[in-house]
Design a protein around this motif. Structure first.
Motif, mmCIF file in Angstrom:
data_model
loop_
_atom_site.group_PDB
_atom_site.id
_atom_site.type_symbol
_atom_site.label_atom_id
_atom_site.label_comp_id
_atom_site.label_asym_id
_atom_site.label_seq_id
_atom_site.Cartn_x
_atom_site.Cartn_y
_atom_site.Cartn_z
ATOM 1 N N LEU A 165 49.337 1.621 -31.966
ATOM 2 C CA LEU A 165 50.409 2.304 -32.680
ATOM 3 C C LEU A 165 51.332 1.294 -33.348
ATOM 4 C CD1 LEU A 165 52.042 4.867 -33.393
ATOM 5 C CD2 LEU A 165 53.240 4.568 -31.220
ATOM 6 N N VAL A 166 51.715 0.259 -32.616
ATOM 7 C CA VAL A 166 52.583 -0.773 -33.178
ATOM 8 C C VAL A 166 51.894 -1.452 -34.355
ATOM 9 C CG1 VAL A 166 53.631 -3.025 -32.702
ATOM 10 C CG2 VAL A 166 53.911 -1.162 -31.089
ATOM 11 N N GLY A 167 50.617 -1.732 -34.201
ATOM 12 C CA GLY A 167 49.859 -2.356 -35.289
ATOM 13 C C GLY A 167 49.801 -1.482 -36.528
ATOM 14 N N SER A 168 49.617 -0.187 -36.329
ATOM 15 C CA SER A 168 49.535 0.715 -37.487
ATOM 16 C C SER A 168 50.897 0.879 -38.154
ATOM 17 C CB SER A 168 48.976 2.077 -37.081
ATOM 18 O OG SER A 168 49.872 2.758 -36.240
ATOM 19 N N LEU A 169 51.971 0.752 -37.399
ATOM 20 C CA LEU A 169 53.311 0.821 -37.982
ATOM 21 C C LEU A 169 53.687 -0.494 -38.660
ATOM 22 C CD1 LEU A 169 55.245 2.690 -35.151
ATOM 23 C CD2 LEU A 169 54.482 3.635 -37.332
ATOM 24 N N GLN A 170 53.183 -1.584 -38.149
ATOM 25 C CA GLN A 170 53.530 -2.904 -38.645
ATOM 26 C C GLN A 170 52.984 -3.147 -40.055
ATOM 27 O OE1 GLN A 170 52.122 -5.907 -35.976
ATOM 28 N NE2 GLN A 170 54.105 -6.930 -35.934
ATOM 29 N N GLY A 171 51.781 -2.657 -40.358
ATOM 30 C CA GLY A 171 51.159 -2.880 -41.665
ATOM 31 C C GLY A 171 52.011 -2.389 -42.818
ATOM 32 N N PRO A 172 52.402 -1.114 -42.847
ATOM 33 C CA PRO A 172 53.232 -0.620 -43.950
ATOM 34 C C PRO A 172 54.596 -1.335 -44.041
ATOM 35 C CG PRO A 172 52.273 1.224 -42.766
ATOM 36 C CD PRO A 172 51.954 -0.018 -41.993
ATOM 37 N N MET A 173 55.157 -1.704 -42.899
ATOM 38 C CA MET A 173 56.444 -2.405 -42.917
ATOM 39 C C MET A 173 56.301 -3.783 -43.556
ATOM 40 S SD MET A 173 58.253 -1.597 -39.312
ATOM 41 C CE MET A 173 58.206 0.016 -38.605
ATOM 42 N N GLN A 174 55.203 -4.461 -43.259
ATOM 43 C CA GLN A 174 54.967 -5.778 -43.854
ATOM 44 C C GLN A 174 54.783 -5.659 -45.366
ATOM 45 O OE1 GLN A 174 51.632 -7.175 -41.529
ATOM 46 N NE2 GLN A 174 52.968 -8.360 -40.172
ATOM 47 N N LYS A 175 54.075 -4.622 -45.805
ATOM 48 C CA LYS A 175 53.886 -4.415 -47.248
ATOM 49 C C LYS A 175 55.211 -4.124 -47.939
ATOM 50 C CE LYS A 175 49.136 -2.807 -47.001
ATOM 51 N NZ LYS A 175 48.219 -1.693 -47.140
ATOM 52 N N LEU A 176 56.057 -3.302 -47.301
ATOM 53 C CA LEU A 176 57.367 -2.998 -47.855
ATOM 54 C C LEU A 176 58.211 -4.273 -47.961
ATOM 55 C CD1 LEU A 176 59.527 -0.964 -48.805
ATOM 56 C CD2 LEU A 176 60.153 -0.681 -46.402
ATOM 57 N N ALA A 233 57.158 -7.357 -48.189
ATOM 58 C CA ALA A 233 56.596 -8.226 -49.234
ATOM 59 C C ALA A 233 56.981 -7.717 -50.617
ATOM 60 C CB ALA A 233 55.079 -8.299 -49.087
ATOM 61 N N THR A 234 56.960 -6.407 -50.820
ATOM 62 C CA THR A 234 57.336 -5.818 -52.108
ATOM 63 C C THR A 234 58.808 -6.073 -52.405
ATOM 64 O OG1 THR A 234 55.678 -4.077 -51.806
ATOM 65 C CG2 THR A 234 57.389 -3.669 -53.447
ATOM 66 N N LEU A 235 59.670 -5.877 -51.426
ATOM 67 C CA LEU A 235 61.105 -6.125 -51.616
ATOM 68 C C LEU A 235 61.367 -7.607 -51.903
ATOM 69 C CD1 LEU A 235 62.624 -3.842 -48.826
ATOM 70 C CD2 LEU A 235 62.626 -3.429 -51.287
ATOM 71 N N GLN A 236 60.644 -8.475 -51.215
ATOM 72 C CA GLN A 236 60.804 -9.917 -51.464
ATOM 73 C C GLN A 236 60.357 -10.269 -52.874
ATOM 74 O OE1 GLN A 236 62.252 -12.170 -49.301
ATOM 75 N NE2 GLN A 236 62.210 -13.477 -51.093
#
Length: 169
Positions: free
Chosen positions: A141-152, A154-157
């Protein structure tokens, strides 16, 4: 007429098994015939490490204890060699370990099991054995939540970097 002391010992043993069943979240009944002492020792060690209590009891005593706890549906499988594995904390630990063991050892058979008040046949216990542990499910569950957060992030950066380049020029 049976000896009074023997009868009292059996009643005490049934009460002990009943208490064990009542204090457990789950349990699995297996037929353990055909496994070696070495294999049994290895299995018991793995179960103990997972917090699962594994015991061999007489079918008659198990039958009385099961009826006492409301697990009457499990009494149909009480024939031949029977061992009981119960877990006070993890709903799938006993099924997971014993299911894997049954797949590796053809003579070792799952009979039935329970989680709380739900009764499962051998196929149901095997299906339960495929469910990952609570810790594994939480990490998934943590892994599946972590992916979209990392993409967000990276996009904001990238947007912030683009704005800095625009201001510098």
């Amino acid at each position: 007429m049976p000896n009074v002391n023997v009868l009292n010992e059996k009643k005490a043993k049934v009460a002990e098994i009943s208490e064990l069943l009542k204090s457990s979240k789950s349990g699995v009944l297996v037929s353990y015939s055909g496994i070696t002492v070495e294999e049994d020792t290895k299995l018991r060690k793995e179960l103990r490490e997972a917090g699962v209590r594994y015991t061999v009891e007489k079918n008659t005593l198990l039958r009385f204890a099961m009826q006492d706890c409301g697990y009457d549906a499990l009494t149909d499988v009480l024939s031949g060699t029977t061992a009981l594995a119960v877990s006070p904390d993890d709903e799938t630990a006993a099924a997971r370990i014993l299911g894997k063991y049954a797949e590796e050892h053809e003579s070792f058979k799952l009979k039935a099991g329970f989680i709380d008040d739900e009764i499962y046949d051998a196929d149901g216990v095997m299906a339960l054995s495929k469910i990952p542990s609570k810790e594994v499910l939480l990490s998934m569950l943590v892994g599946s939540l972590q992916g979209p957060m990392q993409k967000l992030a990276a996009t904001l950066q990238a947007l912030a970097d683009k704005q800095e380049e625009g201001e510098a020029a």
